[in-house]
Design a protein around this motif. Structure first.
Motif, short mmCIF file in Angstrom:
data_model
loop_
_atom_site.label_atom_id
_atom_site.label_comp_id
_atom_site.label_asym_id
_atom_site.label_seq_id
_atom_site.Cartn_x
_atom_site.Cartn_y
_atom_site.Cartn_z
N ASN A 289 0.85 -1.19 0.00
CA ASN A 289 0.00 0.00 0.00
C ASN A 289 0.89 1.25 0.00
O ASN A 289 0.88 2.04 0.93
N ILE A 290 1.65 1.38 -1.04
CA ILE A 290 2.62 2.49 -1.14
C ILE A 290 1.93 3.70 -1.78
O ILE A 290 1.31 3.58 -2.84
N PRO A 291 2.03 4.87 -1.17
CA PRO A 291 1.38 6.08 -1.73
C PRO A 291 2.21 6.68 -2.87
O PRO A 291 2.87 7.71 -2.72
N PHE A 292 2.14 6.04 -4.00
CA PHE A 292 2.97 6.47 -5.13
C PHE A 292 2.68 7.90 -5.57
O PHE A 292 3.60 8.65 -5.91
N MET A 293 1.40 8.29 -5.58
CA MET A 293 1.06 9.61 -6.09
C MET A 293 1.57 10.71 -5.17
O MET A 293 1.86 11.82 -5.63
N LYS A 294 1.69 10.45 -3.87
CA LYS A 294 2.27 11.43 -2.96
C LYS A 294 3.77 11.57 -3.20
O LYS A 294 4.35 12.64 -3.00
N MET A 295 4.39 10.48 -3.61
CA MET A 295 5.83 10.49 -3.87
C MET A 295 6.16 11.04 -5.26
O MET A 295 7.31 11.38 -5.54
N PRO B 185 5.65 13.93 -7.02
CA PRO B 185 6.32 15.22 -7.23
C PRO B 185 7.82 15.18 -6.93
O PRO B 185 8.62 15.75 -7.68
N LYS B 186 8.21 14.51 -5.84
CA LYS B 186 9.64 14.40 -5.51
C LYS B 186 10.37 13.57 -6.57
O LYS B 186 11.50 13.89 -6.95
N ALA B 187 9.70 12.51 -7.01
CA ALA B 187 10.31 11.67 -8.05
C ALA B 187 10.50 12.46 -9.33
O ALA B 187 11.52 12.34 -10.02
N ALA B 188 9.51 13.31 -9.67
CA ALA B 188 9.62 14.13 -10.88
C ALA B 188 10.79 15.10 -10.76
O ALA B 188 11.52 15.34 -11.74
N ALA B 189 10.97 15.66 -9.56
CA ALA B 189 12.09 16.57 -9.34
C ALA B 189 13.43 15.84 -9.51
O ALA B 189 14.37 16.38 -10.10
N ILE B 190 13.49 14.60 -9.00
CA ILE B 190 14.71 13.80 -9.15
C ILE B 190 14.97 13.52 -10.63
O ILE B 190 16.11 13.59 -11.10
N SER B 191 13.90 13.24 -11.39
CA SER B 191 14.05 12.99 -12.83
C SER B 191 14.60 14.21 -13.54
O SER B 191 15.47 14.09 -14.41
N VAL B 192 14.09 15.39 -13.19
CA VAL B 192 14.57 16.61 -13.81
C VAL B 192 16.05 16.80 -13.54
O VAL B 192 16.83 17.15 -14.45
N SER C 168 10.18 4.94 -14.49
CA SER C 168 9.33 5.88 -15.22
C SER C 168 7.90 5.37 -15.38
O SER C 168 6.95 6.16 -15.42
N SER C 169 7.72 4.05 -15.49
CA SER C 169 6.38 3.50 -15.60
C SER C 169 5.56 3.83 -14.37
O SER C 169 4.35 4.06 -14.44
N VAL C 170 6.22 3.84 -13.21
CA VAL C 170 5.55 4.11 -11.94
C VAL C 170 5.48 5.60 -11.63
O VAL C 170 4.43 6.13 -11.25
N PHE C 171 6.59 6.31 -11.83
CA PHE C 171 6.69 7.69 -11.34
C PHE C 171 6.62 8.77 -12.43
O PHE C 171 6.65 9.95 -12.12
N ILE C 172 6.58 8.38 -13.71
CA ILE C 172 6.49 9.37 -14.78
C ILE C 172 5.20 9.20 -15.58
O ILE C 172 4.39 10.11 -15.67
#
Length: 895
Positions: A459-465, A467-474, A874-878
């Motif tokens: 039960n991992i809150p992926f959508m809360k994570m 924005p931070k993941a997107a910043a890491i990608s950038v 990216s499949s999960v966080f992008i």
């Protein structure tokens, strides 16, 4: 049960047939020379098996320098078309030395194949149609034996020509071959189905052809190819837009004519400079390591599947073996050429094959948790997994098809393997596996499908994570892009930049691995001086048999800047030759004649003269040979100091200094001023004398040292970009139809993200890893294949998550989009992790085992490894967060 057994038996027979076809032996029944399936075999590319090497040059007599340059460039384009039209995939064609073209073709092993290929590439391709001369001119010609003014005699050659003899024709060209729009192989039904060439005219050509044939009904129409009469049919009626060239052709001759006509004519004829057989560019050591790593990783993946999924894992393993067998069988049936990019496609196929079964098994687990029986959870598992498997694989298949039609060379090789692999994956996952599992239930071998469980209900809150993941990608994208541009041209390999190509001869047969290691051991200021050098063995004057040990090698390397020498191409060549001569001292012959750098000064009795060095082919007894050379000099009246008892001849060792060794191959001769002024003529005369006496001079250890152009020219780069662009457009359109336009755009954003990171972080690794480690990560054709593999893997992963999301959105209406996305990601998380780990392990083993073996495998494996990680990420966080943010923004806009 009987129906299931029959299906299973059919699948087994089909797999065995595919295995028989794919088996490399050429002596199989039906596949032997002259038999119907002779050409249906799996061919290996230049990197895996070598082939033949050709060097051609434009006959530039009468052409200006600019015309010769343009003619050479046009010839490269024409030859590329001819090679590909002949079905010889993934050749290497490059301009060398400014005005010559080098062609390397995989798979040619015999002198007969080489000679047939020479005819194709040397043909000028000039096709002309001439009308038979008038009867009066025919009579004069027969009477005098000379062609009357305005006519010309054309002779048939070989087996070509329908009449078997010369034909007198009007000198005026009735129609040029440029009027032909399309040529193809066919058969002449009027002569019992003999091979023929059919053609279609352009609209302008059709009008002209119609006028010519209508005005000359009853006369022969001479078809002239490169001044050779290939056919002379009688014109029976008006011919306009299409026709047929008939004659005494063989099937191979027809194919050659079609190839030449389809590729176009050359500005000027070509002449053959040289040809030989070459060994694999990848190196046997790299090939062996690559195969071992594949076998090892395959066994580990199979063990994991067996332990984790138990009986179902055993089914998946058998299905994966069937998948690879069927894929290789299809490639063999098509006569495809398998290269390193193709192997990347096979690795991806293995990953997708495992993935498809894992999707089914994880669905079956969910149904089992709901209390269903073994048969019920199996049926439900396949039913619910069907759309995810089909959508994921068809999206990748669409990508492969687009890459094939818009790509070239390695892109097409990868696309063929990938596309066929998807077809076999769908068949084995949805048919073979299901039949095997059903048979196991019906025979009582299995009652319930038991499996291990890595995680219960995440039960991992992926959508809360997100924005931070997107910043890491950038941040990662910025770091990668900065590294990409900061490294400049140094990040590219010889495929993109060109460099220097030379041939080096050894005294004795030498293993290619020793040559590779020797070059890698040449030290520069910052580690290996030539880390990315490519080595191929060359066999002269014999068919390609064993190429592990040869006496001559072709070496291609980047003209890297190494101080002042690297700034000037000519100085770089001199530096490279000097380094190789020093590194392989004693193993390569010395130049036949070397002149001393300085004249001898007083008070030496030879003052004002100089020295020359003569190198023999083989080592001879030093003292005896020096005395014989001195006697030859005396017999030739070569001068010496008055008080010297004999000519001064000194045996030299491999270090160039006088030696006391029993045997030597190099001898230094001191000459008086008069003789030294004519050292060139003297050495030639002395060479002849020594040859007659059984002491021939050595050949040039570096017979060819030239600048070579990049094999990926601007046109090919442009086509690669076009192929990727249309592949992305295709993905967007497919997902727009199957899901929604937003899904397609979000998926492509993730793909671009993955491709950029895979390539740029490979560049970054290449810049950070010390050159002394001997690891070559320069961007090359194999990197292109790796980037394409990343796209195929990532889109498949993304679409499977999308499929679960779509299913959840249909079933649940009350929950918010963010919650539904989190549930979909958590429900597919087990499958995502397990699939990623299996593919990651395969590629990781490939990278570790082949890291220092050379041949470009590291430049293939590392971006694939990075791509597996970022593709899963990216499949999960992008891909899914972009979809969520887009939908949310549209809702806010409407509100």
């Amino acid at each position: 049960m009987g129906d299931t057994k029959a299906k299973f038996l059919t699948i087994v027979i089909l797999t065995l047939v595919a295995g028989f076809i794919a088996w490399p032996s050429e002596n199989k029944p039906g596949f032997k020379a002259g038999q119907s399936m002779e050409n249906m075999k799996l061919n290996l590319g230049l990197d895996l098996q070598g082939g033949a090497w050709f060097r051609v040059r434009l006959k530039a007599a009468g052409l200006s320098a600019e015309e010769a340059r343009k003619g050479t460039d046009d010839a490269m384009s024409v030859l590329t078309k001819r090679v590909n039209l002949r079905g010889l995939k993934e050749p290497r064609i490059a301009k060398v030395g400014g005005n010559e073209i080098q062609i390397e073709v995989p798979g040619l092993k015999s002198s007969q194949e080489v000679e047939a290929f020479k005819k194709v590439i040397l043909s000028a391709g000039h096709l002309e149609f001439h009308i038979e001369a008038d009867s009066a001119d025919q009579a004069k010609w027969k009477q005098t034996g000379e062609a009357p003014p305005g006519t010309r005699v054309y002779e048939p050659r070989g087996t070509r020509g329908s009449n078997g003899g010369p034909l007198l024709c009007k000198a005026e060209v009735a129609l040029q071959g440029s009027s032909i729009e399309k040529a193809a192989t066919s058969h002449d039904m009027e002569s019992g189905g003999k091979p023929a060439v059919s053609f279609e005219m352009t609209p302008e050509g059709a009008r002209a052809f119609g006028q010519v044939t209508e005005a000359n009904v009853g006369k022969q129409l001479a078809i002239i190819l490169d001044d050779v009469l290939v056919s002379a049919p009688v014109i029976r009626s008006r011919i306009s837009d299409h026709g047929q060239i008939t004659g005494k052709f063989t099937e191979d001759e027809v194919k050659d004519i079609v190839t030449v006509l389809s590729s176009g004519a050359l500005v000027a004829p070509l002449e053959m400079v040289g040809s030989s057989f070459i060994g694999p560019s990848l190196g046997q050591d790299a090939i062996d390591r690559g195969l071992k790593s594949c076998y090892f990783s395959l066994v580990i993946v199979m063990i994991f599947m067996l332990i984790y999924y138990r009986h179902a894992g055993m089914v998946a393993n058998v299905a994966m073996i069937m998948n690879v067998t069927l894929l290789l069988g299809l490639l063999a049936l098509l006569g495809a050429t398998l290269t390193l990019p193709g192997i990347a496609g096979i690795v991806l196929t293995m990953g997708m094959a495992v993935d498809a079964n894992i999707i089914v098994f994880e669905r079956m687990r969910e149904e089992r948790d709901a209390g269903k029986t073994g048969a019920q959870c199996q049926d439900a598992g396949y039913e619910r997994a069907f759309s995810a498997i089909v959508d994921g694989n068809l999206t990748t298949l669409l990508t492969g098809i687009i890459l094939y039609f818009f790509g070239t060379g390695p892109i097409q090789g990868f696309a063929v393997t990938l596309s066929l692999g998807i077809i076999t994956t769908l068949f084995t996952a949805l048919t073979c596996s299901r039949v095997m599992m059903k048979l196991m239930l019906e025979t009582g071998m299995v009652k319930e499908w038991t499996m291990m469980r890595a995680m219960s209900k995440p039960n991992i809150p992926f959508m809360k994570m997100a924005p931070k993941a997107a910043a890491i990608s950038v941040v990662m994208l910025l770091v990668g892009i900065v590294a990409f541009f900061a490294t400049g041209e140094k990040k590219y390999g010889i495929d993109f930049r060109g460099g220097v190509s030379l041939q080096m001869r050894f005294k004795k047969p030498t293993p290619i691995e020793d040559v590779r290691k020797g070059i890698l051991d040449i030290a520069g200021e910052k580690g290996a001086k030539y880390p990315g050098a490519e080595v191929q063995s060359i066999l002269l004057g014999a068919d390609a048999g064993g190429v592990r040990e040869a006496m001559q090698f072709q070496i291609r390397t980047l003209a890297e800047a190494q101080g002042k020498e690297g700034e000037d191409p000519e100085k770089f060549k001199e530096m490279l030759v000097a380094d190789l001569r020093k590194q392989f001292a004693g193993k390569v012959p010395e130049p036949a004649v070397q002149v001393g750098q300085e004249k001898i000064e007083a008070p030496n009795p030879y003052a004002g003269g100089g020295t020359i060095r003569l190198s023999l082919l083989d080592e001879k007894p030093a003292k005896d040979t020096a005395e014989k050379i001195a006697k030859q000099l005396a017999a030739m009246s070569v001068g010496k100091p008055a008080d010297a008892p004999s000519h001064y001849v000194v045996p030299l060792g491999v270090d160039g200094k006088p030696t006391t060794a029993a045997n030597a191959s190099t001898y230094e001769i001191w000459l008086m001023p008069g003789d030294f002024n004519d050292w060139n003529g003297l050495s030639e005369r002395l060479s002849e004398k020594l040859k007659l006496a059984g002491f021939p001079l050595s050949g040039d250890p570096f017979p060819s040292v030239e600048t070579v152009s990049a094999s990926i020219v601007g046109e090919l780069k442009e086509k690669a970009y076009i192929a990727l662009f249309f592949a992305w457009i295709g993905i967007i359109l497919y997902l727009a139809v199957r899901f929604d336009f937003k899904y397609g755009v979000a998926a492509v954003i993730a793909l671009v993200h993955d491709s950029i990171l895979a390539v740029t972080f490979t560049v970054l690794a290449g810049a950070l890893i010390p050159k002394s480690w001997g690891i070559d990560l320069s961007l090359s054709l194999t990197t292109v294949a790796a980037a394409l593999t990343v796209i195929g893997y990532s889109v498949n992963d993304t679409v499977i998550i999308y499929d679960r999301l779509r299913e959840n959105l249909r079933e649940v209406k009350s929950k918010g989009l963010s919650q539904v996305i989190d549930e979909a990601l958590n429900q597919t998380l087990s499958r995502t992790i397990i699939t990623s780990l299996t593919v990651f392990f395969v590629v990781c083993v490939l990278l570790v085992v082949t890291l220092t073996s050379g041949g470009g495998i590291a430049a293939l494996a590392l971006p694939m490894l990075i791509g597996v990680v970022v593709g899963t990420y990216s499949s999960v966080f992008i891909a899914t967060p972009v979809l969520y943010w887009w939908r949310s923004a549209m809702k806010e806009k409407k509100a």
